[in-house]
Enzyme design. Structure first.
Site, PDB file in Angstrom:
ATOM      1  CG  ASN A   7      -1.821   1.140   1.350  1.00  0.00           C
ATOM      2  OD1 ASN A   7      -1.805   2.042   0.491  1.00  0.00           O
ATOM      3  ND2 ASN A   7      -2.622   1.171   2.393  1.00  0.00           N
ATOM      4  NE  ARG A  91      -6.289   1.083   0.384  1.00  0.00           N
ATOM      5  CZ  ARG A  91      -6.588   1.512   1.595  1.00  0.00           C
ATOM      6  NH1 ARG A  91      -5.689   1.493   2.541  1.00  0.00           N
ATOM      7  NH2 ARG A  91      -7.790   1.962   1.844  1.00  0.00           N
ATOM      8  CG  HIS A 180     -12.672   3.168   3.736  1.00  0.00           C
ATOM      9  ND1 HIS A 180     -13.326   4.193   4.408  1.00  0.00           N
ATOM     10  CD2 HIS A 180     -11.358   3.383   3.933  1.00  0.00           C
ATOM     11  CE1 HIS A 180     -12.441   4.984   4.980  1.00  0.00           C
ATOM     12  NE2 HIS A 180     -11.227   4.510   4.707  1.00  0.00           N
ATOM     13  NE  ARG A 241      -9.687  12.153   4.735  1.00  0.00           N
ATOM     14  CZ  ARG A 241      -9.667  10.869   4.425  1.00  0.00           C
ATOM     15  NH1 ARG A 241     -10.709  10.304   3.857  1.00  0.00           N
ATOM     16  NH2 ARG A 241      -8.609  10.147   4.688  1.00  0.00           N
ATOM     17  CD  GLU A 384      -8.752  -1.274   4.404  1.00  0.00           C
ATOM     18  OE1 GLU A 384      -8.168  -0.927   5.452  1.00  0.00           O
ATOM     19  OE2 GLU A 384      -9.172  -0.474   3.561  1.00  0.00           O
TER      20      GLU A 384
END
Ligand code: AMP
Length: 397
Positions: A7, A91, A180, A241, A384
């Site tokens: 990733n 990823r 996600h 965020r 993940e």
């Protein structure tokens, strides 16, 4: 079969090496501060040996070369040769509308991913860099791209289109994509297994609550809506965020504070969310501590966070025509006991009833609703990297 999962970010790179027969992790870690002072590699193998190697890591290539040296090292390595790695799974943040599943990467595909990089300008170039370096260092090894957006490509038009001039969708691809995806897909599947029911027959709301946070409505195994949108800025309140706001606030603040587009973008992405609202930190643990110590603004930030998640649970139950299970995952979802309690308070009308004793858990797969509750609530640690490794294995097998 051994699979290498990467990733790659702009200045960091997380990795795991899997033995796929057992799905065990042989080695994992992170390379941080690539191209910045004080860079280092963290490495841990399945024998519990842990290393932090401080070195000048000027480029991603140098970082991966250092990592390979350690994977092959006599004392703490886990591989005899890099040829044991049968494929690398990457990823990739954005697959646009083109990629609704993981794919074997070739030059044509990479050109298409690159052409979409304006949809995720912070992530895609870094993801591509990781892929290019692996191609260079392991030229015979297949590379697979696993997209964060793919799982949500099943959303209907009414869920993914914004009520903006339609030409912006056609010209620029302005629509909801959602992110996600590997996490939402994984925990939904796990939830069905935990309930011993068919995923195809369930209505599940998945809550991925981490530093980045999003929710998905997963009906009959498919994502039919999700809270992140064109970018990962929309939806829930996150670490830094803002999530949903009135879009008119953007030009208003820009005029008042004389800000350029990049500056307001930075404020919405990096200075808002829990950090902005609490004035304390972007980290849930810090905010919980402050709130406990009597900081009212920190308490309010927690309330805003919880309230937004609760609103989305209601919305997703409405669009699915009910809900069979609510799943909590990621750093906050897996660990913040009080947050889960507060989010679910008052949702008894949806058949949601939490068992406080069962809910007193962190990071373990568990049903936390009371035994006779109509709607099951679960904590399921996300994984993940395992999804990326499984997809990669399936594609190269
Ligand atoms: P992630 O992005 O999935 O790594 O999640 C990071 C978030 O999880 C941060 O806000 C952390 O404060 C939060 N988190 C991790 N552990 C705990 C915990 N024990 N209690 C509350 N929040 C936690």
């Amino acid at each position: 079969m051994k699979i290498f999962v990467i990733n790659c970010g702009s200045s960091s790179l997380k990795y795991k090496v899997f033995e796929m027969e057992t799905e065990n992790v042989l080695a994992e870690g992170i390379i941080e501060r690539i191209g910045i002072a004080n860079s280092f590699l963290k490495y841990e193998n399945n024998k519990g040996q842990e290393l932090k190697i401080e070195a000048e890591i000027k480029t991603h290539k140098a970082g991966i070369q250092l990592l390979i040296e350690n994977l092959l090292a006599a004392e703490h390595g886990v591989l005899e040769s890099m040829d044991q790695i049968k494929a690398v799974g990457h990823r990739v943040a954005h697959g646009g509308e083109k990629f609704d599943s993981s794919i074997l990467l070739n030059e044509e595909i990479l050109a298409e991913v690159e052409a979409m990089s304006d949809l995720a300008p912070l992530h895609t170039p870094a993801n591509l860099m990781g892929i290019r370096v692996c191609q260079e260092l392991m030229p015979q090894t297949p590379q697979v791209g696993v997209f964060d957006t793919s799982f949500h490509q099943t959303m209907p038009e009414k869920a993914y289109l914004y009520a903006l001039p339609y030409e912006y969708y056609k010209k620029y691809g302005v629509r909801r994509y959602g992110f996600h995806g590997t996490s939402h897909g994984y925990v939904a599947q796990k939830a069905a297994e935990l309930l011993d029911q068919d995923l195809e027959e369930l209505k599940i709301i998945t809550c991925h609550l981490g530093n980045g946070a999003s929710m998905a409505a997963v009906k009959n195994g498919k994502s039919i809506d999700t809270s992140m949108g064109f970018t990962p800025l929309e939806g829930l309140v996150m670490g830094t965020r803002c999530g949903d706001i009135d879009p008119a606030i953007v030009p208003f603040i820009m005029e008042k504070e004389d800000l350029k587009p990049a500056e307001i973008d930075n404020i919405l992405n990096k200075k808002s969310g829990l950090a902005g609202a609490s004035g304390v930190s972007s980290d849930m643990r810090d905010i919980e501590k402050e709130a406990e110590a009597g900081n009212e603004q920190a308490e309010l930030a927690l309330e805003i966070f919880n309230y937004r998640v609760k609103k989305y649970i209601g919305a997703y139950a409405a669009v699915m025509g009910g809900v069979d299970a609510v799943v909590f995952t990621a750093g906050i979802g897996e660990n913040a006991i009080e947050t889960r309690t507060e989010i679910l308070k008052g949702l008894e009308y949806l058949g949601i009833e939490i068992d406080e004793q069962a809910n007193n858990c962190r990071g373990e797969e568990k049903i936390i609703s009371s035994a006779d509750a109509k709607t099951k609530v679960m904590v399921i640690p996300t994984n993940e990297e395992l999804v990326i490794a499984r997809d990669t294995k399936n594609i190269v097998s």
